[in-house]
Design a protein around this motif. Structure first.
Motif, PDB file in Angstrom:
ATOM      1  N   ARG A 123       0.975  -0.965   0.301  1.00 47.15           N
ATOM      2  CA  ARG A 123       0.296   0.090  -0.184  1.00 47.15           C
ATOM      3  C   ARG A 123       0.618   0.788  -0.094  1.00 47.15           C
ATOM      4  NH1 ARG A 123      -3.782  -1.087   5.238  1.00 47.15           N
ATOM      5  NH2 ARG A 123      -5.089   1.121   4.508  1.00 47.15           N
ATOM      6  N   VAL A 124       1.991   0.630   0.673  1.00 47.81           N
ATOM      7  CA  VAL A 124       2.404   2.467   1.033  1.00 47.81           C
ATOM      8  C   VAL A 124       4.087   1.932  -0.299  1.00 47.81           C
ATOM      9  CG1 VAL A 124       3.946   4.463   2.425  1.00 47.81           C
ATOM     10  CG2 VAL A 124       1.650   2.936   3.000  1.00 47.81           C
ATOM     11  N   SER A 125       4.948   2.822  -0.697  1.00 45.40           N
ATOM     12  CA  SER A 125       6.359   2.053  -1.567  1.00 45.40           C
ATOM     13  C   SER A 125       7.517   2.948   0.215  1.00 45.40           C
ATOM     14  CB  SER A 125       6.706   3.068  -2.089  1.00 45.40           C
ATOM     15  OG  SER A 125       6.739   4.498  -1.519  1.00 45.40           O
ATOM     16  N   LYS A 126       8.480   1.951   0.631  1.00 44.77           N
ATOM     17  CA  LYS A 126       9.610   1.778   1.054  1.00 44.77           C
ATOM     18  C   LYS A 126      10.018   3.644   1.307  1.00 44.77           C
ATOM     19  CE  LYS A 126      13.876   1.568  -0.313  1.00 44.77           C
ATOM     20  NZ  LYS A 126      15.049   1.181  -0.739  1.00 44.77           N
ATOM     21  N   GLU A 127       9.804   4.352   0.014  1.00 43.35           N
ATOM     22  CA  GLU A 127      11.029   5.520   0.327  1.00 43.35           C
ATOM     23  C   GLU A 127       9.418   6.111   0.971  1.00 43.35           C
ATOM     24  OE1 GLU A 127      10.383   3.657  -2.502  1.00 43.35           O
ATOM     25  OE2 GLU A 127      11.849   3.098  -2.687  1.00 43.35           O
ATOM     26  N   LYS A 128       8.213   6.748   0.394  1.00 45.84           N
ATOM     27  CA  LYS A 128       7.102   7.119   1.654  1.00 45.84           C
ATOM     28  C   LYS A 128       6.954   6.716   2.911  1.00 45.84           C
ATOM     29  CE  LYS A 128       3.563   8.472  -1.893  1.00 45.84           C
ATOM     30  NZ  LYS A 128       2.205   8.925  -2.693  1.00 45.84           N
ATOM     31  N   PHE A 129       7.179   5.510   3.655  1.00 52.55           N
ATOM     32  CA  PHE A 129       7.031   5.349   4.839  1.00 52.55           C
ATOM     33  C   PHE A 129       8.514   5.424   5.063  1.00 52.55           C
ATOM     34  CE2 PHE A 129       8.935   2.024   7.535  1.00 52.55           C
ATOM     35  CZ  PHE A 129       7.035   1.940   8.537  1.00 52.55           C
ATOM     36  N   ARG A 130       9.670   5.963   5.229  1.00 51.31           N
ATOM     37  CA  ARG A 130      10.483   6.939   5.151  1.00 51.31           C
ATOM     38  C   ARG A 130      10.270   7.778   5.557  1.00 51.31           C
ATOM     39  NH1 ARG A 130      16.128   5.172   5.534  1.00 51.31           N
ATOM     40  NH2 ARG A 130      17.705   7.177   5.655  1.00 51.31           N
ATOM     41  N   LYS A 131       9.751   8.017   4.521  1.00 53.53           N
ATOM     42  CA  LYS A 131       9.362   9.617   4.464  1.00 53.53           C
ATOM     43  C   LYS A 131       8.367  10.416   5.995  1.00 53.53           C
ATOM     44  CE  LYS A 131       6.198  11.196   2.265  1.00 53.53           C
ATOM     45  NZ  LYS A 131       5.338  11.282   2.721  1.00 53.53           N
ATOM     46  N   THR A 132       7.686   9.483   6.338  1.00 49.88           N
ATOM     47  CA  THR A 132       6.797   9.364   7.306  1.00 49.88           C
ATOM     48  C   THR A 132       7.442   9.022   8.823  1.00 49.88           C
ATOM     49  OG1 THR A 132       5.000   8.468   5.619  1.00 49.88           O
ATOM     50  CG2 THR A 132       4.814   8.581   8.048  1.00 49.88           C
TER      51      THR A 132
END
Lengths: 226, 79
Positions: A123-132
């Motif tokens: 549902r969420v990319s690794k990059e977006k997760f890291r940004k969060t």
């Protein structure tokens, strides 16, 4: 002391399956309340929520509360391999007039492990997760944040092939941002036979294990006993 | 604290809300500035997206209710 707990469904009480009921008093957030009777607790827990959605609630409504400790238990819903993107699920459901949700035969086809194994959509990319992760840390820079490891039982791989590889990648992101404040729990939960029949949610033994790990860690970092 | 980022952000805020840069600080917040209402909030979001070439999540847009949170959110994108 002010303690904020942000969590996904595994932190919640459960009334099913009937032989594995977890009462509110059994959950680790409730056990922590018992340990720190003088502390003020606030908790946000939702099933099937992404980390971005969960953290945004805290950022929007609790930033001025300035909690001393934040325990975050989230990430599984972000990384779990899915057969379709959320957009495609919504679209398919809309075009089928909701029939997919009503007829498990279609749902079972879509969610067949072979389909999931082939598709491997998170549902969420690794990059977006890291940004969060980073966004949350920057917003609550004066709080001590503990982030629980993402995990499930080994057999969850049969239902969601690729889960453990995804979880490893997402756990690496947690470690890179939170370092030693990432709390490892998965091995201890497995040792305590803490995953319930769905291989994902927690039995009371898992709640006890996680509560003990957190109490021990808080005692070390804050020099306080429950 | 990234001073360049703070200055860039203040410039965007100044342009969107039509106020002096000196009036903007970490506590500048939705509704504490009379100009910062829901319509201007969307102006701010689109200006920030254009300035920093990013696209916010819906939940981020809803949570960016003061300068400090906007700053932390953009910093996380640039991290």
């Amino acid at each position: 002391m002010k303690i904020l707990i942000l969590a996904e469904s595994a932190s919640n009480p459960r009334s099913f399956p009937v032989n594995e009921i977890v009462h509110l008093e059994d959950t680790y957030p409730y056990q922590l309340r018992g340990e720190y009777k003088d502390a003020i607790f606030w908790q946000l827990s939702f099933g099937n929520i992404t980390t971005e959605e969960l953290c945004s609630q805290a950022i929007a409504y609790l930033i001025h509360w300035n909690p001393d400790i934040i325990i975050v238990h989230s990430g599984l819903n972000d990384c779990r391999p899915e057969p379709l993107t959320q957009f495609h699920k919504d679209l398919l459901n809309f075009l089928s007039f909701g029939l997919i949700n009503r007829f498990s035969i279609i749902k079972n086809f879509i969610y067949h492990p072979k389909v999931i194994k082939k598709r491997q959509i998170s549902r969420v990319s690794k990059e977006k997760f890291r940004k969060t992760l980073k966004r949350f840390q920057l917003n609550f820079s004066s709080s001590k944040i503990y982030w629980l490891e993402i995990g499930a039982n080994n057999d969850y791989e049969l239902e969601r092939p690729g889960f453990h590889q995804k979880a490893k990648i997402f756990n690496e992101q947690i470690y890179e941002v939170y370092k030693d404040d990432m709390i490892l729990t998965n091995d201890e939960i497995k040792k305590a036979n803490g995953f319930n029949i769905d291989n994902l949610h927690w039995r009371l033994s898992a709640h006890k294990v996680v509560s003990d790990i957190l109490v021990s860690r808080i005692a070390t970092d804050f020099n306080i006993r429950g | 604290m990234n001073e360049n980022l703070i200055n860039d952000l203040k410039e965007v805020f100044s342009n969107v809300f039509n106020i002096n840069i000196e009036e903007i600080n970490e506590n500048t917040a939705l509704y504490s500035l009379p100009q910062w209402d829901s319509v201007k909030h969307m102006d701010l979001i689109s200006s920030l997206e254009e300035e920093f070439l990013i696209e916010f999540e819906q939940s981020e847009i809803e949570s960016m209710i003061n300068f400090g949170i906007v700053h932390a959110t953009i910093e996380a994108y640039l991290y």
